[in-house]
Design an enzyme around this catalytic site. Structure first.
Site, PDB file in Angstrom:
ATOM      1  N   GLY A 246      71.122  63.384 -76.450  1.00  0.00           N
ATOM      2  CA  GLY A 246      70.204  62.907 -77.488  1.00  0.00           C
ATOM      3  C   GLY A 246      70.396  61.431 -77.793  1.00  0.00           C
ATOM      4  O   GLY A 246      69.435  60.704 -78.057  1.00  0.00           O
ATOM      5  N   GLU A 263      66.693  68.593 -80.253  1.00  0.00           N
ATOM      6  CA  GLU A 263      67.396  69.831 -80.654  1.00  0.00           C
ATOM      7  C   GLU A 263      68.769  69.750 -80.011  1.00  0.00           C
ATOM      8  O   GLU A 263      68.946  70.116 -78.849  1.00  0.00           O
ATOM      9  CB  GLU A 263      66.651  71.058 -80.128  1.00  0.00           C
TER      10      GLU A 263
HETATM   11  P1  NAD Z   1      73.182  68.703 -71.634  1.00  0.00           P
HETATM   12  O1  NAD Z   1      73.015  67.676 -72.699  1.00  0.00           O
HETATM   13  O2  NAD Z   1      74.232  68.518 -70.629  1.00  0.00           O
HETATM   14  O3  NAD Z   1      71.799  68.864 -70.826  1.00  0.00           O
HETATM   15  C1  NAD Z   1      70.607  69.221 -71.463  1.00  0.00           C
HETATM   16  C2  NAD Z   1      69.420  68.735 -70.652  1.00  0.00           C
HETATM   17  O4  NAD Z   1      69.330  67.310 -70.749  1.00  0.00           O
HETATM   18  C3  NAD Z   1      69.523  69.032 -69.152  1.00  0.00           C
HETATM   19  O5  NAD Z   1      68.250  69.391 -68.675  1.00  0.00           O
HETATM   20  C4  NAD Z   1      69.973  67.704 -68.567  1.00  0.00           C
HETATM   21  O6  NAD Z   1      69.639  67.527 -67.225  1.00  0.00           O
HETATM   22  C5  NAD Z   1      69.218  66.732 -69.455  1.00  0.00           C
HETATM   23  N1  NAD Z   1      69.764  65.374 -69.535  1.00  0.00           N
HETATM   24  C6  NAD Z   1      71.046  65.001 -69.530  1.00  0.00           C
HETATM   25  N2  NAD Z   1      71.149  63.659 -69.674  1.00  0.00           N
HETATM   26  C7  NAD Z   1      69.881  63.188 -69.762  1.00  0.00           C
HETATM   27  C8  NAD Z   1      69.315  61.887 -69.922  1.00  0.00           C
HETATM   28  N3  NAD Z   1      70.073  60.799 -70.001  1.00  0.00           N
HETATM   29  N4  NAD Z   1      67.970  61.772 -69.997  1.00  0.00           N
HETATM   30  C9  NAD Z   1      67.186  62.866 -69.914  1.00  0.00           C
HETATM   31  N5  NAD Z   1      67.662  64.122 -69.755  1.00  0.00           N
HETATM   32  C10 NAD Z   1      69.003  64.280 -69.681  1.00  0.00           C
HETATM   33  O7  NAD Z   1      73.373  70.112 -72.399  1.00  0.00           O
HETATM   34  P2  NAD Z   1      73.765  71.533 -71.791  1.00  0.00           P
HETATM   35  O8  NAD Z   1      75.189  71.539 -71.409  1.00  0.00           O
HETATM   36  O9  NAD Z   1      72.740  71.969 -70.801  1.00  0.00           O
HETATM   37  O10 NAD Z   1      73.548  72.462 -73.082  1.00  0.00           O
HETATM   38  C11 NAD Z   1      74.488  72.641 -74.081  1.00  0.00           C
HETATM   39  C12 NAD Z   1      74.205  71.756 -75.270  1.00  0.00           C
HETATM   40  O11 NAD Z   1      72.866  71.942 -75.729  1.00  0.00           O
HETATM   41  C13 NAD Z   1      75.081  72.090 -76.461  1.00  0.00           C
HETATM   42  O12 NAD Z   1      75.459  70.910 -77.095  1.00  0.00           O
HETATM   43  C14 NAD Z   1      74.160  72.914 -77.347  1.00  0.00           C
HETATM   44  O13 NAD Z   1      74.522  72.933 -78.716  1.00  0.00           O
HETATM   45  C15 NAD Z   1      72.849  72.222 -77.132  1.00  0.00           C
HETATM   46  N6  NAD Z   1      71.715  73.081 -77.444  1.00  0.00           N
HETATM   47  C16 NAD Z   1      71.010  72.816 -78.581  1.00  0.00           C
HETATM   48  C17 NAD Z   1      69.956  73.651 -78.947  1.00  0.00           C
HETATM   49  C18 NAD Z   1      69.190  73.408 -80.211  1.00  0.00           C
HETATM   50  O14 NAD Z   1      68.123  73.998 -80.344  1.00  0.00           O
HETATM   51  N7  NAD Z   1      69.657  72.610 -81.140  1.00  0.00           N
HETATM   52  C19 NAD Z   1      69.594  74.724 -78.122  1.00  0.00           C
HETATM   53  C20 NAD Z   1      70.321  74.943 -76.950  1.00  0.00           C
HETATM   54  C21 NAD Z   1      71.380  74.108 -76.619  1.00  0.00           C
END
Ligand code: NAD
Length: 506
Positions: A246, A263
């Site tokens: 994020g 999120e």
């Molecule tokens: P992650 O941040 O590693 O990846 C999430 C997504 O973001 C993936 O599709 C990834 O390829 C993409 N991504 C990563 N870096 C990016 C960038 N620089 N630009 C654009 N896209 C990018 O997360 P994860 O390990 O897949 O999931 C776990 C995390 O997600 C935990 O922190 C969890 O709390 C959170 N989560 C939040 C919610 C919510 O609704 N608040 C729901 C599910 C998961």
């Protein structure tokens, strides 16, 4: 632990994909995007990630489709989502199989996730006749003042591994009835589930005569997502994942004045008051903390329990943890599946080491369960003397830290003293305490519950959180407004031209 062979899982994945009508243009023997299964740690299939040109084409197609889709009346757009809901219902078990294979969820939770997709489709179909604007009283005679909601454009959906399909459906079902088109970049860890959903939506579009460009799937890791983030044709970037992600996405979208719906991670807590029904509390706590192997954004990570009942509560949770079967998520009776990969297990161990160094005492769990394949751990329960740095972080694994309190003010202060603000709950039979927890000076989270755990939200409410969780809201209530643009309209049906605020000109 009795684990199936990866070959068996591969066959299951192929059958589920075929049943969902996924064409075989994605799978490739020498692809660099590896679809694996945390159950055995083995490879299910090697895919070709989308290249920059393919991503640009996908955005262009969705952008072109938007020009037509936005003029289709919303109730007719609902017909597409209704058909999608029917197909999801028909293929519920195929999709749940893929969720289990790729994300490691136990079957019941995987089926629940698919049910969530079906539920949001139902919600969105109803919504397609309720995209209401308001009419306001105009201060000028012979004038009408109102607002109308219009489709926004292309929505770029970036999703996380742990809810590989529900998050997509919250965004997509609502975006489609709002008149938007979607480009989806799923987690690189769960591409097969995404391919199956995309195939079903393509079929739904063909069945109802909608342009197939209303939805495009692109596959790959962060850089593929970055292309969506930076493209000005993507009107809204809806990104679900870690706070780290994020922090990268938010400023980049803001720089081009795009809209962003974030999120992100949570660090969810439950307060257990002296009057709590402990049977209820322990059940809610165990499901929220150990369910999905602690890999939900809403997983319970902190327990703030009144000192007078702390020993009893810890004992009861430890006893319940002792009964949890950890293992193959496809097997009946198993309640805790694998961690997504080895790095998650390492992060769990590193957090436990830090907690111990801070004076924490591991009451139970936290150990590796030997499997000969994936990474399995027993859920950990850790008594902490204080809310130290490691407790204030989200470790995406089943660790529940226990803190104690004396007064409700102290409990709420501890509760809110973390950077994240997603989900929270209090267990109490005292109405004053319950109301205080929900009040303006109570929990600072987007979700605040009473006598129910932190995880397992229904689709009818708006889902999301505050602070580092990102502030976005998805799913039910009026979350649809994030997917539309609002226009304020003043219509003069008189033959005079009175100016607002009594201004005279000429
Ligand atoms: P992650 O941040 O590693 O990846 C999430 C997504 O973001 C993936 O599709 C990834 O390829 C993409 N991504 C990563 N870096 C990016 C960038 N620089 N630009 C654009 N896209 C990018 O997360 P994860 O390990 O897949 O999931 C776990 C995390 O997600 C935990 O922190 C969890 O709390 C959170 N989560 C939040 C919610 C919510 O609704 N608040 C729901 C599910 C998961």
């Amino acid at each position: 632990m009795n684990l199936p062979e990866t070959e068996t899982l591969r066959t299951m994945a192929e059958e589920a994909l075929r049943a969902c009508g996924a064409r075989d243009e994605h799978p490739s023997a020498d692809g660099t995007l590896i679809a694996g299964s945390p159950i055995t740690g083995g490879v299910l299939c090697a895919l070709t990630p989308s290249g920059p040109e393919q991503v640009a084409d996908a955005i262009a197609e969705a952008h072109d489709a938007f020009a037509r889709w936005r003029t289709v009346p919303a109730p007719q757009r609902g017909a597409l989502v209704r058909r999608l809901g029917e197909l999801l219902t028909e293929h519920k078990s195929d999709l749940a199989t893929l969720v289990t294979l790729e994300a490691g969820k136990i079957t019941s939770e995987a089926l629940g996730e698919v049910q969530e997709m079906i539920d949001i489709c139902e919600f969105a179909v109803g919504l397609s006749r309720q995209l209401y604007g308001r009419t306001m009283a105009s201060e000028r005679p012979g004038h009408r003042l109102m607002e109308t909601w219009h489709p926004l454009g292309v929505v770029g959906v970036i999703s996380a591994f742990n809810f590989p399909v529900a998050v997509w459906s919250w965004n997509t079902a609502v975006a489609l009835v709002c008149g938007d088109t979607v480009v989806w970049k799923p987690s690189e860890l769960t591409p097969l589930t995404a391919i199956a959903c995309d195939a079903l939506l393509r079929r739904a579009a063909e069945d109802v005569g909608a342009p197939t460009g209303v939805h495009r799937l692109v596959l790959g890791a962060g850089p593929v997502g970055e292309q969506l983030v930076d493209d000005p044709r993507v009107a809204l970037v809806s990104a679900t994942g870690s706070v780290r992600m994020g922090r990268e996405v938010g400023p980049r979208v803001a720089q081009r004045f795009g809209r962003c719906l974030l999120e992100l991670g949570g660090n969810n807590a439950v307060v257990v008051a002296p009057s709590a029904d402990l049977d209820l509390a322990v059940r809610g706590i165990v499901f929220s903390a150990a369910g999905t192997a602690g890999q939900r954004c809403t997983s319970l990570r902190r327990l703030i329990v009144h000192s007078s009942i702390a020993d009893a509560v810890v004992d009861r949770i430890a006893k319940a943890y002792g009964q949890l079967r950890v293992g193959n998520p496809l097997e009946d009776g198993v309640l805790v599946g694998p961690l997504i990969r080895g790095t998650a297990f390492e992060a769990m161990q590193a957090a436990l080491d830090k907690a111990r160094a801070d004076g924490g005492i591991v009451a139970c769990g936290g150990e590796r369960v030997e499997s000969g394949g994936g990474h399995y751990a027993t859920p950990a329960l850790v008594r902490m003397p204080d809310q130290t740095a490691v407790v204030r972080e989200e470790t995406f694994a089943p660790i529940l830290y226990v803190l104690t309190y004396e007064t409700l003010d102290e409990a709420i202060a501890l509760h809110n003293d973390v950077p994240q603000g997603l989900s929270s709950a209090i267990f109490t039979m005292d109405q004053r305490e319950a109301e205080r927890f929900l009040a303006a000076d109570g929990s600072d989270c987007g979700i605040a519950n009473v006598n129910i755990g932190t995880s397992g939200a229904e689709i009818g409410g708006a889902f999301g959180g505050e602070k580092e969780t990102g502030g976005g809201r998805e799913s039910g209530s009026d979350a649809w407004k994030a997917y539309m643009r609002r226009a304020t309209n003043t219509v003069n049906y008189s033959d005079q031209l009175p100016l607002a605020q009594g201004v005279r000109f000429g």
